[in-house]
Design a protein around this motif. Structure first.
Motif, PDB file in Angstrom:
ATOM      1  N   ARG A  62      61.150 105.065 135.386  1.00  0.00           N
ATOM      2  CA  ARG A  62      61.444 105.077 133.952  1.00  0.00           C
ATOM      3  C   ARG A  62      61.304 106.516 133.444  1.00  0.00           C
ATOM      4  N   TRP A  63      62.134 106.850 132.444  1.00  0.00           N
ATOM      5  CA  TRP A  63      62.084 108.153 131.791  1.00  0.00           C
ATOM      6  C   TRP A  63      61.681 107.946 130.347  1.00  0.00           C
ATOM      7  N   ILE A  64      60.782 108.791 129.869  1.00  0.00           N
ATOM      8  CA  ILE A  64      60.334 108.728 128.477  1.00  0.00           C
ATOM      9  C   ILE A  64      60.656 110.066 127.825  1.00  0.00           C
ATOM     10  N   ASP A  65      61.368 110.019 126.690  1.00  0.00           N
ATOM     11  CA  ASP A  65      61.627 111.237 125.917  1.00  0.00           C
ATOM     12  C   ASP A  65      60.340 111.653 125.216  1.00  0.00           C
ATOM     13  N   ILE A  66      59.917 112.883 125.454  1.00  0.00           N
ATOM     14  CA  ILE A  66      58.690 113.411 124.854  1.00  0.00           C
ATOM     15  C   ILE A  66      59.078 114.501 123.859  1.00  0.00           C
ATOM     16  N   GLU A  67      58.587 114.384 122.639  1.00  0.00           N
ATOM     17  CA  GLU A  67      58.807 115.410 121.631  1.00  0.00           C
ATOM     18  C   GLU A  67      57.464 115.996 121.233  1.00  0.00           C
ATOM     19  N   LEU A  68      57.343 117.296 121.430  1.00  0.00           N
ATOM     20  CA  LEU A  68      56.150 118.018 120.983  1.00  0.00           C
ATOM     21  C   LEU A  68      56.501 118.665 119.650  1.00  0.00           C
ATOM     22  N   GLY A  86      61.448 117.071 125.839  1.00  0.00           N
ATOM     23  CA  GLY A  86      61.410 117.014 127.288  1.00  0.00           C
ATOM     24  C   GLY A  86      61.336 115.574 127.738  1.00  0.00           C
ATOM     25  N   LYS A  87      61.215 115.382 129.047  1.00  0.00           N
ATOM     26  CA  LYS A  87      61.163 114.026 129.593  1.00  0.00           C
ATOM     27  C   LYS A  87      59.988 113.908 130.554  1.00  0.00           C
ATOM     28  N   LEU A  88      59.387 112.720 130.531  1.00  0.00           N
ATOM     29  CA  LEU A  88      58.324 112.359 131.461  1.00  0.00           C
ATOM     30  C   LEU A  88      58.878 111.275 132.375  1.00  0.00           C
ATOM     31  N   LYS A  89      58.794 111.519 133.676  1.00  0.00           N
ATOM     32  CA  LYS A  89      59.263 110.551 134.667  1.00  0.00           C
ATOM     33  C   LYS A  89      58.068 109.757 135.169  1.00  0.00           C
ATOM     34  N   VAL A  90      58.199 108.422 135.164  1.00  0.00           N
ATOM     35  CA  VAL A  90      57.142 107.533 135.642  1.00  0.00           C
ATOM     36  C   VAL A  90      57.732 106.699 136.776  1.00  0.00           C
ATOM     37  N   VAL A  91      57.109 106.749 137.958  1.00  0.00           N
ATOM     38  CA  VAL A  91      57.595 106.029 139.134  1.00  0.00           C
ATOM     39  C   VAL A  91      56.463 105.174 139.675  1.00  0.00           C
ATOM     40  N   SER A  92      56.734 103.879 139.908  1.00  0.00           N
ATOM     41  CA  SER A  92      55.700 102.985 140.435  1.00  0.00           C
ATOM     42  C   SER A  92      55.957 102.698 141.906  1.00  0.00           C
ATOM     43  N   ALA A  93      54.878 102.542 142.648  1.00  0.00           N
ATOM     44  CA  ALA A  93      54.887 102.090 144.042  1.00  0.00           C
ATOM     45  C   ALA A  93      55.922 102.820 144.895  1.00  0.00           C
ATOM     46  N   TYR A  94      55.870 104.137 144.891  1.00  0.00           N
ATOM     47  CA  TYR A  94      56.726 104.980 145.729  1.00  0.00           C
ATOM     48  C   TYR A  94      58.205 104.695 145.537  1.00  0.00           C
ATOM     49  N   ILE A 150      48.023 101.054 132.236  1.00  0.00           N
ATOM     50  CA  ILE A 150      47.440  99.720 132.113  1.00  0.00           C
ATOM     51  C   ILE A 150      48.059  98.851 133.205  1.00  0.00           C
ATOM     52  N   ASN A 151      47.275  98.582 134.244  1.00  0.00           N
ATOM     53  CA  ASN A 151      47.773  97.801 135.379  1.00  0.00           C
ATOM     54  C   ASN A 151      47.386  96.341 135.199  1.00  0.00           C
ATOM     55  N   HIS A 152      48.392  95.475 135.126  1.00  0.00           N
ATOM     56  CA  HIS A 152      48.163  94.037 134.955  1.00  0.00           C
ATOM     57  C   HIS A 152      48.214  93.292 136.293  1.00  0.00           C
ATOM     58  N   GLY A 153      48.477  93.986 137.384  1.00  0.00           N
ATOM     59  CA  GLY A 153      48.638  93.320 138.679  1.00  0.00           C
ATOM     60  C   GLY A 153      47.787  93.965 139.752  1.00  0.00           C
ATOM     61  N   GLU A 154      48.373  94.053 140.964  1.00  0.00           N
ATOM     62  CA  GLU A 154      47.676  94.604 142.125  1.00  0.00           C
ATOM     63  C   GLU A 154      47.571  96.127 142.037  1.00  0.00           C
ATOM     64  N   ALA A 155      46.673  96.684 142.835  1.00  0.00           N
ATOM     65  CA  ALA A 155      46.509  98.134 142.877  1.00  0.00           C
ATOM     66  C   ALA A 155      47.786  98.782 143.405  1.00  0.00           C
ATOM     67  N   SER A 172      53.249  96.191 136.055  1.00  0.00           N
ATOM     68  CA  SER A 172      53.202  94.842 136.648  1.00  0.00           C
ATOM     69  C   SER A 172      52.832  93.761 135.632  1.00  0.00           C
ATOM     70  N   ARG A 173      53.316  93.876 134.402  1.00  0.00           N
ATOM     71  CA  ARG A 173      52.998  92.847 133.415  1.00  0.00           C
ATOM     72  C   ARG A 173      53.911  91.625 133.606  1.00  0.00           C
ATOM     73  N   GLU A 174      55.200  91.842 133.780  1.00  0.00           N
ATOM     74  CA  GLU A 174      56.151  90.739 133.945  1.00  0.00           C
ATOM     75  C   GLU A 174      56.394  90.423 135.417  1.00  0.00           C
ATOM     76  N   GLU A 175      56.484  91.466 136.229  1.00  0.00           N
ATOM     77  CA  GLU A 175      56.709  91.283 137.670  1.00  0.00           C
ATOM     78  C   GLU A 175      56.038  92.426 138.426  1.00  0.00           C
ATOM     79  N   LEU A 176      55.890  92.272 139.712  1.00  0.00           N
ATOM     80  CA  LEU A 176      55.205  93.244 140.557  1.00  0.00           C
ATOM     81  C   LEU A 176      55.894  94.605 140.480  1.00  0.00           C
ATOM     82  N   HIS A 177      55.132  95.647 140.205  1.00  0.00           N
ATOM     83  CA  HIS A 177      55.550  97.054 140.135  1.00  0.00           C
ATOM     84  C   HIS A 177      56.475  97.356 138.958  1.00  0.00           C
ATOM     85  N   ALA A 178      56.658  96.414 138.043  1.00  0.00           N
ATOM     86  CA  ALA A 178      57.505  96.650 136.877  1.00  0.00           C
ATOM     87  C   ALA A 178      56.810  97.620 135.925  1.00  0.00           C
ATOM     88  N   LEU A 179      57.617  98.456 135.274  1.00  0.00           N
ATOM     89  CA  LEU A 179      57.098  99.437 134.313  1.00  0.00           C
ATOM     90  C   LEU A 179      57.620  99.115 132.929  1.00  0.00           C
TER      91      LEU A 179
END
Length: 188
Positions: free
Chosen positions: A100-106, A87-95, A34-39, A10-17
């Motif tokens: 967003r998907w992040i490529d993870i390299e171990l 691998g990939k990490l999936k991040v989902v905001s507000a149900y 790091i939450n810049h907006g509402e819970a 929520s840095r630029e808009e509500l629930h944005a990642l």
């Protein structure tokens, strides 16, 4: 390489990642929410290849408004091959508001260079002086002294208690000291 993956909410808009496209780690790492907006609630999910070697404590995380929260990703380094793992990490905001998907390299940790500093003094012979202990140099005197103490204690016990069993025990102690003295004199 860093050991902390930042996720801005929520840095630029509500629930944005806002997440990096990729992230590289050599072992366990933290996801800094790091939450810049509402819970809101945030869902984190590891894809199949990544979940084989890594784990997140929980999938759903409640993040207070205008706050930060760390989520630990625990990696079992024994299960990661020398080639590493993608691998990939999936991040989902507000149900499901945003995903967003992040490529993870171990990757393997870089080998640490370990060196030992050696100077010329190591080549010089070391002089050691040993202080001698006169008791240890003469074990006969040590055994004789301890035997004498044992005989004295046995004699005092036999006289003061005056019991047949105690007198017998004192005689056994005296006999043992005499046998020890005999063998000690045989070696000398």
């Amino acid at each position: 390489m860093t050991d902390e993956l930042p996720v801005h909410i929520s840095r630029e808009e509500l629930h944005a990642l806002e997440v990096p496209a990729s992230f590289e780690a050599t072992g366990s790492f933290d996801i800094r929410l790091i939450n810049h907006g509402e819970a809101l609630h945030l869902h984190l999910h590891l894809d199949d290849p990544l979940s084989e070697v890594a784990a997140i404590d929980a999938g759903n995380h409640y993040v207070e408004g205008d706050s930060e929260r760390l989520v630990r990703v625990t990696v079992d380094r024994d299960r990661v091959t020398e080639e590493g793992l993608l691998g990939k990490l999936k991040v989902v905001s507000a149900y499901g508001a945003q995903t967003r998907w992040i490529d993870i390299e171990l990757a393997e940790p870089a080998p640490e260079e370990q060196s030992v500093q050696v100077d010329e003094s190591l080549a010089q012979p070391q002089h050691t002086t040993q202080e001698s202990d006169p008791v240890v140099e003469n074990p006969t005197a040590l055994v004789l002294g301890l035997g004498l103490v044992a005989v004295l204690i046995a004699a005092v016990a036999a006289v003061s208690i005056a019991d047949l069993l105690v007198v017998g025990g004192a005689l056994v102690v005296v006999g043992g000291v005499l046998v020890a003295l005999f063998f000690l004199l045989q070696e000398g």
